[in-house]
Design a protein around this motif. Structure first.
Motif, mmCIF file in Angstrom:
data_model
loop_
_atom_site.group_PDB
_atom_site.id
_atom_site.type_symbol
_atom_site.label_atom_id
_atom_site.label_comp_id
_atom_site.label_asym_id
_atom_site.label_seq_id
_atom_site.Cartn_x
_atom_site.Cartn_y
_atom_site.Cartn_z
ATOM 1 N N GLY A 23 -28.883 -26.473 6.884
ATOM 2 C CA GLY A 23 -29.700 -25.287 7.052
ATOM 3 C C GLY A 23 -30.206 -25.011 8.452
ATOM 4 N N ALA A 24 -29.905 -25.877 9.409
ATOM 5 C CA ALA A 24 -30.384 -25.668 10.786
ATOM 6 C C ALA A 24 -29.576 -24.572 11.478
ATOM 7 C CB ALA A 24 -30.277 -26.958 11.586
ATOM 8 N N SER A 25 -30.216 -23.877 12.405
ATOM 9 C CA SER A 25 -29.549 -22.882 13.243
ATOM 10 C C SER A 25 -29.664 -23.326 14.695
ATOM 11 C CB SER A 25 -30.204 -21.512 13.094
ATOM 12 O OG SER A 25 -30.033 -21.031 11.787
ATOM 13 N N PHE A 26 -28.662 -22.996 15.485
ATOM 14 C CA PHE A 26 -28.629 -23.383 16.889
ATOM 15 C C PHE A 26 -28.333 -22.179 17.777
ATOM 16 C CE2 PHE A 26 -27.778 -27.325 14.737
ATOM 17 C CZ PHE A 26 -28.369 -28.298 15.535
ATOM 18 N N ARG A 27 -28.981 -22.156 18.927
ATOM 19 C CA ARG A 27 -28.631 -21.229 20.006
ATOM 20 C C ARG A 27 -27.778 -22.060 20.959
ATOM 21 N NH1 ARG A 27 -33.353 -19.632 21.319
ATOM 22 N NH2 ARG A 27 -33.192 -17.628 20.314
ATOM 23 N N VAL A 28 -26.559 -21.613 21.230
ATOM 24 C CA VAL A 28 -25.659 -22.343 22.113
ATOM 25 C C VAL A 28 -25.766 -21.732 23.507
ATOM 26 C CG1 VAL A 28 -23.276 -23.070 22.515
ATOM 27 C CG2 VAL A 28 -24.097 -22.772 20.170
ATOM 28 N N THR A 29 -25.921 -22.605 24.513
ATOM 29 C CA THR A 29 -26.054 -22.125 25.887
ATOM 30 C C THR A 29 -24.921 -22.649 26.756
ATOM 31 O OG1 THR A 29 -27.434 -23.991 26.551
ATOM 32 C CG2 THR A 29 -28.575 -22.028 25.732
ATOM 33 N N SER A 30 -24.622 -21.906 27.794
ATOM 34 C CA SER A 30 -23.671 -22.328 28.817
ATOM 35 C C SER A 30 -24.363 -22.157 30.151
ATOM 36 C CB SER A 30 -22.407 -21.474 28.758
ATOM 37 O OG SER A 30 -21.513 -21.851 29.793
ATOM 38 N N ARG A 31 -24.609 -23.262 30.831
ATOM 39 C CA ARG A 31 -25.341 -23.250 32.104
ATOM 40 C C ARG A 31 -26.707 -22.603 31.946
ATOM 41 N NH1 ARG A 31 -20.258 -21.698 35.998
ATOM 42 N NH2 ARG A 31 -19.110 -23.597 35.538
ATOM 43 N N GLY A 32 -27.321 -22.847 30.790
ATOM 44 C CA GLY A 32 -28.666 -22.358 30.527
ATOM 45 C C GLY A 32 -28.742 -20.934 29.998
ATOM 46 N N VAL A 33 -27.602 -20.264 29.884
ATOM 47 C CA VAL A 33 -27.565 -18.872 29.412
ATOM 48 C C VAL A 33 -27.114 -18.855 27.958
ATOM 49 C CG1 VAL A 33 -26.510 -16.600 29.739
ATOM 50 C CG2 VAL A 33 -27.014 -18.043 31.724
ATOM 51 N N PRO A 34 -27.897 -18.252 27.046
ATOM 52 C CA PRO A 34 -27.482 -18.183 25.635
ATOM 53 C C PRO A 34 -26.172 -17.410 25.483
ATOM 54 C CG PRO A 34 -29.785 -17.565 25.886
ATOM 55 C CD PRO A 34 -29.204 -17.652 27.267
ATOM 56 N N ILE A 35 -25.221 -18.005 24.741
ATOM 57 C CA ILE A 35 -23.924 -17.342 24.559
ATOM 58 C C ILE A 35 -23.531 -17.185 23.097
ATOM 59 C CG2 ILE A 35 -23.002 -18.026 26.807
ATOM 60 C CD1 ILE A 35 -21.427 -20.247 25.265
ATOM 61 N N ALA A 36 -24.189 -17.923 22.203
ATOM 62 C CA ALA A 36 -23.795 -17.840 20.793
ATOM 63 C C ALA A 36 -24.940 -18.299 19.905
ATOM 64 C CB ALA A 36 -22.561 -18.708 20.530
ATOM 65 N N HIS A 37 -24.810 -17.932 18.636
ATOM 66 C CA HIS A 37 -25.767 -18.348 17.612
ATOM 67 C C HIS A 37 -24.949 -19.014 16.522
ATOM 68 C CE1 HIS A 37 -28.609 -17.087 14.164
ATOM 69 N NE2 HIS A 37 -28.973 -18.245 14.642
ATOM 70 N N LEU A 38 -25.269 -20.260 16.214
ATOM 71 C CA LEU A 38 -24.559 -21.029 15.203
ATOM 72 C C LEU A 38 -25.504 -21.231 14.031
ATOM 73 C CD1 LEU A 38 -22.016 -22.685 14.474
ATOM 74 C CD2 LEU A 38 -23.054 -24.618 15.666
ATOM 75 N N ALA A 39 -25.118 -20.737 12.845
ATOM 76 C CA ALA A 39 -26.009 -20.786 11.683
ATOM 77 C C ALA A 39 -25.188 -20.938 10.410
ATOM 78 C CB ALA A 39 -26.837 -19.507 11.614
ATOM 79 N N PRO A 40 -25.830 -21.413 9.327
ATOM 80 C CA PRO A 40 -25.121 -21.510 8.049
ATOM 81 C C PRO A 40 -24.647 -20.131 7.592
ATOM 82 C CG PRO A 40 -27.285 -22.568 7.927
ATOM 83 C CD PRO A 40 -27.225 -21.841 9.227
ATOM 84 N N ILE A 41 -23.571 -20.101 6.830
ATOM 85 C CA ILE A 41 -23.057 -18.853 6.274
ATOM 86 C C ILE A 41 -24.025 -18.368 5.208
ATOM 87 C CG2 ILE A 41 -21.204 -17.856 4.871
ATOM 88 C CD1 ILE A 41 -19.283 -19.687 6.321
#
Length: 81
Positions: A23-41
């Motif tokens: 159930g956790a959600s993640f904000r994915v960053t690249s060099r400190g810049v948010p690039i994606a949101h990873l979450a359960p379907i």
């Protein structure tokens, strides 16, 4: 929401995916810049409806069944019936 770098996601993908399954959600960053949101379907596949950009055509997620055509639903909402 937790934040994970692209590198951490690559190196610890198994652990991150286990947390997403729980159930956790993640904000994915690249060099400190948010690039994606990873979450359960979402449990309701209709929550994943998308509008194909520039076409005005609705796209349903794989496996979802729609009992009526979009045209029929819109006609009913407009009172054309």
């Amino acid at each position: 929401m937790k934040t994970v770098s692209q590198r951490e996601l690559r190196n610890d993908s198994g652990e991150v995916m286990r947390q997403v399954q729980q159930g956790a959600s993640f904000r994915v960053t690249s060099r400190g810049v948010p690039i994606a949101h990873l979450a359960p379907i979402e449990e309701d596949p209709l929550q994943e409806l998308t509008l194909r950009e520039g076409t005005g055509v609705m796209e349903f997620p794989p496996g979802s069944q729609v009992p009526e055509s979009t045209e029929d639903v819109l006609s009913e909402l407009r009172g054309d019936r």
